[in-house]
Design a protein around this motif. Sequence first.
Motif, PDB file in Angstrom:
ATOM      1  N   PHE A   1       0.853  -1.195   0.000  1.00 21.16           N
ATOM      2  CA  PHE A   1       0.000   0.000   0.000  1.00 21.16           C
ATOM      3  C   PHE A   1       0.890   1.246   0.000  1.00 21.16           C
ATOM      4  O   PHE A   1       1.956   1.261   0.608  1.00 21.16           O
TER       5      PHE A   1
ATOM      6  N   GLU B   1     -13.479 -12.028  10.715  1.00 16.99           N
ATOM      7  CA  GLU B   1     -13.897 -11.773  12.104  1.00 16.99           C
ATOM      8  C   GLU B   1     -15.413 -11.632  12.206  1.00 16.99           C
ATOM      9  O   GLU B   1     -15.922 -10.721  12.859  1.00 16.99           O
TER      10      GLU B   1
ATOM     11  N   PHE C   1      -8.732  -5.501  -3.824  1.00 17.69           N
ATOM     12  CA  PHE C   1      -7.487  -4.831  -4.203  1.00 17.69           C
ATOM     13  C   PHE C   1      -6.813  -5.583  -5.332  1.00 17.69           C
ATOM     14  O   PHE C   1      -6.730  -6.811  -5.279  1.00 17.69           O
TER      15      PHE C   1
ATOM     16  N   ALA D   1       1.897  -5.181   2.771  1.00 21.10           N
ATOM     17  CA  ALA D   1       0.837  -5.858   3.524  1.00 21.10           C
ATOM     18  C   ALA D   1       0.854  -7.362   3.266  1.00 21.10           C
ATOM     19  O   ALA D   1       0.556  -8.161   4.152  1.00 21.10           O
TER      20      ALA D   1
ATOM     21  N   ARG E   1      -5.723  -7.704  21.286  1.00 23.60           N
ATOM     22  CA  ARG E   1      -7.044  -8.166  20.840  1.00 23.60           C
ATOM     23  C   ARG E   1      -7.138  -9.682  20.748  1.00 23.60           C
ATOM     24  O   ARG E   1      -8.187 -10.224  20.494  1.00 23.60           O
TER      25      ARG E   1
ATOM     26  N   ASN F   1      -2.706  -7.538  14.901  1.00 20.74           N
ATOM     27  CA  ASN F   1      -3.270  -6.426  14.130  1.00 20.74           C
ATOM     28  C   ASN F   1      -2.255  -5.983  13.084  1.00 20.74           C
ATOM     29  O   ASN F   1      -1.074  -5.842  13.392  1.00 20.74           O
ATOM     30  N   GLY F   2      -2.748  -5.799  11.870  1.00 22.70           N
ATOM     31  CA  GLY F   2      -1.862  -5.326  10.811  1.00 22.70           C
ATOM     32  C   GLY F   2      -1.008  -6.403  10.170  1.00 22.70           C
ATOM     33  O   GLY F   2      -0.140  -6.115   9.340  1.00 22.70           O
ATOM     34  N   ALA F   3      -1.262  -7.679  10.510  1.00 28.59           N
ATOM     35  CA  ALA F   3      -0.443  -8.777   9.966  1.00 28.59           C
ATOM     36  C   ALA F   3      -0.716  -9.031   8.486  1.00 28.59           C
ATOM     37  O   ALA F   3       0.081  -9.670   7.798  1.00 28.59           O
ATOM     38  N   GLY F   4      -1.877  -8.556   8.006  1.00 32.04           N
ATOM     39  CA  GLY F   4      -2.205  -8.744   6.594  1.00 32.04           C
ATOM     40  C   GLY F   4      -3.351  -9.718   6.346  1.00 32.04           C
ATOM     41  O   GLY F   4      -3.636 -10.077   5.201  1.00 32.04           O
ATOM     42  N   LYS F   5      -4.039 -10.090   7.396  1.00 33.84           N
ATOM     43  CA  LYS F   5      -5.117 -11.089   7.269  1.00 33.84           C
ATOM     44  C   LYS F   5      -6.257 -10.598   6.377  1.00 33.84           C
ATOM     45  O   LYS F   5      -6.656 -11.275   5.430  1.00 33.84           O
ATOM     46  N   SER F   6      -6.779  -9.405   6.692  1.00 34.75           N
ATOM     47  CA  SER F   6      -7.885  -8.874   5.882  1.00 34.75           C
ATOM     48  C   SER F   6      -7.424  -8.601   4.455  1.00 34.75           C
ATOM     49  O   SER F   6      -8.173  -8.835   3.497  1.00 34.75           O
ATOM     50  N   THR F   7      -6.201  -8.110   4.325  1.00 33.21           N
ATOM     51  CA  THR F   7      -5.685  -7.821   2.983  1.00 33.21           C
ATOM     52  C   THR F   7      -5.619  -9.102   2.155  1.00 33.21           C
ATOM     53  O   THR F   7      -5.939  -9.095   0.960  1.00 33.21           O
TER      54      THR F   7
ATOM     55  N   LYS G   1       3.655   0.486   2.797  1.00 34.38           N
ATOM     56  CA  LYS G   1       3.489  -0.645   3.711  1.00 34.38           C
ATOM     57  C   LYS G   1       3.338  -1.936   2.910  1.00 34.38           C
ATOM     58  O   LYS G   1       2.429  -2.064   2.094  1.00 34.38           O
TER      59      LYS G   1
HETATM   60  N1  LIG Z   1      -6.658   0.263   2.027  1.00 33.52           N
HETATM   61  C1  LIG Z   1      -5.477   0.386   2.654  1.00 33.52           C
HETATM   62  N2  LIG Z   1      -4.665   1.447   2.424  1.00 33.52           N
HETATM   63  C2  LIG Z   1      -3.481   1.578   3.043  1.00 33.52           C
HETATM   64  N3  LIG Z   1      -2.998   0.677   3.913  1.00 33.52           N
HETATM   65  C3  LIG Z   1      -3.744  -0.398   4.195  1.00 33.52           C
HETATM   66  C4  LIG Z   1      -5.036  -0.607   3.589  1.00 33.52           C
HETATM   67  N4  LIG Z   1      -5.545  -1.756   4.057  1.00 33.52           N
HETATM   68  C5  LIG Z   1      -4.641  -2.252   4.921  1.00 33.52           C
HETATM   69  N5  LIG Z   1      -3.549  -1.457   5.005  1.00 33.52           N
HETATM   70  C6  LIG Z   1      -2.343  -1.701   5.822  1.00 33.52           C
HETATM   71  O1  LIG Z   1      -1.856  -2.986   5.514  1.00 33.52           O
HETATM   72  C7  LIG Z   1      -1.449  -3.669   6.705  1.00 33.52           C
HETATM   73  C8  LIG Z   1      -2.243  -4.943   6.857  1.00 33.52           C
HETATM   74  O2  LIG Z   1      -3.593  -4.606   7.174  1.00 33.52           O
HETATM   75  P1  LIG Z   1      -4.753  -5.670   7.362  1.00 33.52           P
HETATM   76  O3  LIG Z   1      -6.017  -4.910   7.459  1.00 33.52           O
HETATM   77  O4  LIG Z   1      -4.648  -6.695   6.328  1.00 33.52           O
HETATM   78  O5  LIG Z   1      -4.369  -6.312   8.787  1.00 33.52           O
HETATM   79  P2  LIG Z   1      -5.145  -7.397   9.637  1.00 33.52           P
HETATM   80  O6  LIG Z   1      -4.203  -8.544   9.841  1.00 33.52           O
HETATM   81  O7  LIG Z   1      -6.456  -7.687   9.048  1.00 33.52           O
HETATM   82  O8  LIG Z   1      -5.299  -6.636  11.039  1.00 33.52           O
HETATM   83  P3  LIG Z   1      -6.523  -6.579  12.076  1.00 33.52           P
HETATM   84  O9  LIG Z   1      -6.358  -7.792  12.932  1.00 33.52           O
HETATM   85  O10 LIG Z   1      -6.266  -5.336  12.844  1.00 33.52           O
HETATM   86  O11 LIG Z   1      -7.796  -6.551  11.327  1.00 33.52           O
HETATM   87  C9  LIG Z   1      -1.643  -2.679   7.844  1.00 33.52           C
HETATM   88  O12 LIG Z   1      -0.431  -2.045   8.098  1.00 33.52           O
HETATM   89  C10 LIG Z   1      -2.667  -1.707   7.294  1.00 33.52           C
HETATM   90  O13 LIG Z   1      -2.500  -0.437   7.866  1.00 33.52           O
END
Ligand SMILES: Nc1ncnc2c1ncn2[C@@H]1O[C@H](COP(=O)(O)OP(=O)(O)OP(=O)(O)O)[C@@H](O)[C@H]1O
Length: 257
Positions: free
Chosen positions: A11, A174, A56, A21, A254, A41-47, A19
Amino acid sequence: MLKIEKMHKTFGKGTINEKVAIDNIDFNLRPGDFVTIIGSNGAGKSTLLNCISGVFPIDKGKIILDGKNITRQPEFKRSKFIGRVFQDPLKGTAFDMTIEENLSIAYNKNSFRGLQSGINRKQKEVFREKLALLGMGLEDRMKQKAKLLSGGQRQALTLFMAVISKPKLLLLDEHTAALDPGAAKKVLELTNRFSKEPGLSTMMITHNMKDALQYGNRTILMKEGKIVMDISGDERADMTVEKLIEQFEIDNDRMLL
Ligand SMILES: Nc1ncnc2c1ncn2[C@@H]1O[C@H](COP(=O)(O)OP(=O)(O)OP(=O)(O)O)[C@@H](O)[C@H]1O
Ligand SMILES: [Mg+2]
């Protein structure tokens, strides 16, 4: 069924907020797999799930589903074979529509009939029978608007809507996190039941480590955009929350134990 090869997603490339991701992930989902995904948090799971569903575009790598390269396919096309449920119970259903209208839209998602087709009596009967399986009494409330449902009921309905069009892949981000423990358990049990539908594979993000080991047949742990653990079979059966924390130095407020 799903094959991810060297997937990479950054990103804000070239900006101060750059970043990584998803960092060169290889991943292979087997037919019928129910994978639970954990990580800080921020590990990249949702991405990861957002890249699979086409929210994306990815920078590098390939996404193959049942032998078909879907890397460049837009999200709306992928939604024909990918069902999704998110954390927010308000997101999944149309607020001002009745339960049966919501179901009808989900059911007709992949047909040309769409909304205009309405719902015939036979279809209503099918919905009613299936709703009864949820065990929440929703089969007697089909003419009520979705906004009248509790969070747990809405999430159960959303889950049901996600599988009613028979997707190949179910992605859950989640989806029980906003529910009270009782409702969360109910929705998880439903998830478990739906995941056994023939031809369906499931990926579920959770911050509840116990649930992650209890549900499904495989667990992956993500850290800084990488999959750092991938366990199934005996290895998973022998895994405990304590061992996970010790071996992988998981630190997360969390994370529920
Ligand atoms: N649309 C976006 N634009 C910019 N950065 C993003 C975007 N989506 C995610 N990120 C960044 O990418 C990284 C991974 O985010 P992601 O949402 O995948 O984490 P996660 O593992 O789902 O965390 P959580 O447990 O908090 O939901 C984070 O640093 C986040 O800030
Ligand atoms: Mg997330």
